[in-house]
Design a protein around this motif. Structure first.
Motif, PDB file in Angstrom:
ATOM      1  N   GLY A 147       0.811  -1.215   0.000  1.00  0.00           N
ATOM      2  CA  GLY A 147       0.000   0.000   0.000  1.00  0.00           C
ATOM      3  C   GLY A 147       0.839   1.257   0.000  1.00  0.00           C
ATOM      4  N   MET A 148       2.006   1.197   0.644  1.00  0.00           N
ATOM      5  CA  MET A 148       2.890   2.361   0.732  1.00  0.00           C
ATOM      6  C   MET A 148       3.923   2.412  -0.388  1.00  0.00           C
ATOM      7  SD  MET A 148       1.940   4.280   3.262  1.00  0.00           S
ATOM      8  CE  MET A 148       3.356   5.260   3.692  1.00  0.00           C
ATOM      9  N   ASP A 185       3.377  13.755  11.920  1.00  0.00           N
ATOM     10  CA  ASP A 185       3.757  15.105  11.507  1.00  0.00           C
ATOM     11  C   ASP A 185       3.994  15.091   9.998  1.00  0.00           C
ATOM     12  OD1 ASP A 185       4.516  17.724  11.427  1.00  0.00           O
ATOM     13  OD2 ASP A 185       6.229  17.525  12.766  1.00  0.00           O
ATOM     14  N   GLU A 186       3.053  15.608   9.261  1.00  0.00           N
ATOM     15  CA  GLU A 186       3.091  15.658   7.794  1.00  0.00           C
ATOM     16  C   GLU A 186       3.299  14.270   7.176  1.00  0.00           C
ATOM     17  OE1 GLU A 186       2.173  17.976   6.013  1.00  0.00           O
ATOM     18  OE2 GLU A 186       2.328  19.776   7.225  1.00  0.00           O
ATOM     19  N   PRO A 187       2.393  13.313   7.456  1.00  0.00           N
ATOM     20  CA  PRO A 187       2.579  11.952   6.925  1.00  0.00           C
ATOM     21  C   PRO A 187       2.379  11.850   5.421  1.00  0.00           C
ATOM     22  CG  PRO A 187       0.421  12.160   7.944  1.00  0.00           C
ATOM     23  CD  PRO A 187       1.159  13.434   8.245  1.00  0.00           C
ATOM     24  N   THR A 188       1.761  12.861   4.788  1.00  0.00           N
ATOM     25  CA  THR A 188       1.484  12.763   3.355  1.00  0.00           C
ATOM     26  C   THR A 188       2.647  13.246   2.499  1.00  0.00           C
ATOM     27  OG1 THR A 188       0.422  14.945   3.273  1.00  0.00           O
ATOM     28  CG2 THR A 188      -0.980  13.067   3.789  1.00  0.00           C
ATOM     29  N   LEU A 199      -3.536   5.130   2.204  1.00  0.00           N
ATOM     30  CA  LEU A 199      -3.258   5.468   3.598  1.00  0.00           C
ATOM     31  C   LEU A 199      -4.507   6.001   4.298  1.00  0.00           C
ATOM     32  CD1 LEU A 199      -1.222   5.747   5.891  1.00  0.00           C
ATOM     33  CD2 LEU A 199      -0.620   7.996   4.999  1.00  0.00           C
ATOM     34  N   GLU A 200      -5.274   6.820   3.604  1.00  0.00           N
ATOM     35  CA  GLU A 200      -6.520   7.327   4.189  1.00  0.00           C
ATOM     36  C   GLU A 200      -7.451   6.188   4.576  1.00  0.00           C
ATOM     37  OE1 GLU A 200      -6.966  11.645   1.940  1.00  0.00           O
ATOM     38  OE2 GLU A 200      -8.088   9.921   1.246  1.00  0.00           O
ATOM     39  N   ASP A 201      -7.627   5.236   3.667  1.00  0.00           N
ATOM     40  CA  ASP A 201      -8.520   4.107   3.955  1.00  0.00           C
ATOM     41  C   ASP A 201      -7.994   3.273   5.119  1.00  0.00           C
ATOM     42  OD1 ASP A 201     -10.248   4.856   1.936  1.00  0.00           O
ATOM     43  OD2 ASP A 201      -9.397   3.500   0.447  1.00  0.00           O
TER      44      ASP A 201
END
Length: 617
Positions: A147-148, A185-188, A199-201
């Motif tokens: 997924g990542m 801290d700013e994971p996106t 990641l949202e899901d």
């Protein structure tokens, strides 16, 4: 309660960062944390996890609470391979499975007495393995890594990877460890759009609490149910996600200003009465009473103005011919790796085209190719192109900010340069700094200020929202929406794409595919919405319906269709009013009228939803 900050004060190098900041984070909460760049969000996170200690006040963490913290620049370091590094998380699961295997082998040769003892061990191990879901640790690792975006590099050593990849691996570890609280801290950062959606899901289904700093408004809206704002060294709390916070913030500012003005009017009335009546014998007593009333009154301070976002304005002098750029039958590769094969691309005057695709597919390379001297790229007449480089490679780190601007615009007077920099949020204390001393957000605003000074009719933008805080992103959006020139841009900011783009170019599978329409339309085309739920036909015991029953069913179906059209239209109207409320928050009377309209509209929407659910139930 997981974490509580109570009246925390913290200073750094003589500057007060936090002054009496307080908040409480509870189990299973989903909290977004916002504020302008440089206000101290990361400092507060480090206080919460014990990396820093407050000058005054208290930080309390629940005993035995397991907290996972993803720092903005804190990557994962290891000499292991990617898969081995993730497998470390499940050392206990592997040990349990190993013990179970050993017990099973012993049971094959045990006598009756030994078998009883081993059976009890076997059953105990099975219960622990089932409780931990140990059999599925391999599936969990692959789910997160894939997924990542690490599906092709299981065997690569972690210490050979880039900083951005190591940060993503740190996030993978945290997701697999499943702490009670994830502080992100700013994971996106460093994520492409496909990974963002994954990641949202994943986080939407996460069982623990989330505390997220992010400049990605889609991400915040999807995941958070409360928003903390750091402003003027204090913490303000708002119910709801980022969009709700924007509306509620505008309402709160309006309310506080109304209360302040109301008190000021009351004070003026009392003071006027005292001035007129204090010297008269007949009214002196009542005047003294009002003096005491004024003394007892708890004076309200005027609401502090919110930090001013930067201002951008893009204009041009010459209108180009209709076709801005054309490139037929081209292929691109980098280091022998093919990126795009046999593609064609045309950009027309007024196009607002977003280039999207996974990381590494060649979006930035394609932008630079269109800017090159390659003869395959045909630029139209009167076309002037200005380019925003996400790496800010055209800025000399050793140059002063004002000199970096002057070097590219030598004819501008110092007053004009200082004005342009101030509009971008670079003030007196910044303009004589070295460019290399600026923060990422400040460098981005300097680059955008240089871009607008070029007055080009065509803008090529490579990740222009990187390093910008939410206020700056929204200011840039407003400026680009008002720009009537041509845009070609790369971005992973989905809200930015949605606000700007009218055409989508997707770089995928070594090719280019195009979609005419905005980003929301593009997403709908990718995942078509399921058909609306319609009422089931009433069950008939004898297979017969009267004329009246058939007419009633038709009437119900028609009403459902009316509601399915009316509700979205009213919701769009409510969104437009919320946007107007935010834009006109300083106009108190207008904002009050808009708030009343929103309240009535929401009541109507709620009523229609109730009717709709009754009809389809």
């Amino acid at each position: 309660m997981l974490i509580e900050l109570e009246n925390v004060t913290f200073s750094y190098a003589g500057d007060v960062i936090l002054d009496g900041a307080s908040f409480t984070l509870h189990e299973n909460e989903r909290v977004g944390f916002v504020g302008a760049n440089g206000t101290g969000k990361t400092t507060l996170l480090r206080l919460a996890v014990g990396q820093l200690h407050p000058d005054a006040g208290n930080v309390t963490v629940k005993s035995n609470a397991k907290i996972g913290y993803l720092e903005q620049t804190g990557g994962f370091e290891s000499a292991l391979t990617v898969y081995e590094a993730m497998e470390e998380v499940f050392a206990e699961d592997k040990e349990l499975l190993g013990r179970l295997d050993a017990v099973q082998k012993e049971m094959e040769h045990a006598d009756e007495n030994g078998l009883k003892i081993l059976s009890a061990k076997h059953e105990s191990l099975l219960k622990r393995i089932a409780a931990r879901d140990s059999y599925r640790f391999d599936v969990r690792i692959k789910t997160v890594l894939n997924g990542m975006g690490f599906q092709k590099v299981y065997g690569q050593r972690v210490d050979t990877m880039s900083g951005g990849e190591k940060t993503r691996l740190k996030l993978c570890r945290l997701l697999l460890e499943q702490p009670d609280l994830l502080i992100l801290d700013e994971p996106t950062n460093h994520l492409d759009i496909a990974t963002l959606f994954w990641l949202e899901d994943y986080l939407a289904a996460y069982k623990g609490a989330l505390f997220v700093v992010s400049h990605d408004r889609y991400f915040l809206d999807k995941l958070t149910t409360r928003t903390l704002e750091l402003e003027n060294k204090k913490i303000n709390s708002f119910k709801g996600n980022y969009t709700a916070y924007k509306a509620l913030k505008a309402e709160r500012v309006l309310h506080d200003m109304r209360e302040f003005e109301k008190q000021q009017e009351e004070i003026k009335k009392l003071e006027t009465y005292v001035a007129k009546n204090i010297v008269r014998a007949t009214t002196a007593k009542s005047a003294q009473s009002r003096v005491k009333q004024l003394d007892r009154m708890e004076k309200l301070a005027p609401p502090p103005p919110p930090p001013a976002p930067p201002r951008f304005f893009f204009s041009y002098e010459t209108t180009p011919y209709e076709r801005v750029l054309a490139c037929d039958e081209f292929s691109l590769e980098i280091g022998g790796k093919p990126l795009i094969r046999d593609a064609s691309f045309t950009l027309m005057r007024g196009d607002r085209c977003a280039l999207i695709g996974e990381n590494g597919t060649g979006k930035s390379t394609l932008l630079r190719f269109f800017l090159s001297d390659d003869k395959r790229v045909k630029i139209g007449r009167n076309v002037s192109i200005a380019y925003y480089d996400q790496e800010n490679a055209d800025l000399d780190p050793a140059a002063r900010v004002i000199d970096a601007f002057w070097e590219k615009h030598v004819l501008l007077a110092q007053t004009d340069v200082r004005k342009a920099l101030a509009q971008a949020g670079l003030y007196e204390e910044d303009v004589f700094k070295k460019v290399g001393e600026l923060s990422g957000g400040q460098r981005a605003r300097l680059e955008l200020s240089l871009l607008q000074a070029k007055r080009a009719n065509t803008l090529f933008l490579d990740e222009p929202t990187n390093h910008l805080d939410l206020g700056a992103r929204e200011a840039l959006e407003d400026a680009l929406k008002a720009f009537d020139g041509t845009l070609l841009f790369v971005s992973h900011d989905r809200r930015f794409i949605e606000a700007i783009a009218t055409r989508i170019a997707v770089v995928e599978n070594n090719g280019l595919t195009f979609f005419n329409g905005n980003y929301a339309d593009y997403l709908k085309s990718k995942t078509a919405a399921p058909p609306p739920k319609t009422p089931s036909a009433p069950k008939q015991t004898e297979g017969y319906r009267t004329k009246e029953e058939r007419a009633k069913e038709a009437q119900t179906r028609n009403r459902i269709k009316e509601l399915e059209n009316a509700i979205p239209a009213l919701e769009r109207e409510a969104e437009e009013l919320n946007a107007e409320l935010i834009a006109r928050a300083a106009d108190y009377r207008a904002a009050q009228e808009i708030s009343a309209k929103i309240e009535k509209l929401n009541e109507r929407i709620e009523k229609l939803y109730g009717e709709y659910e009754g009809l389809i139930g």
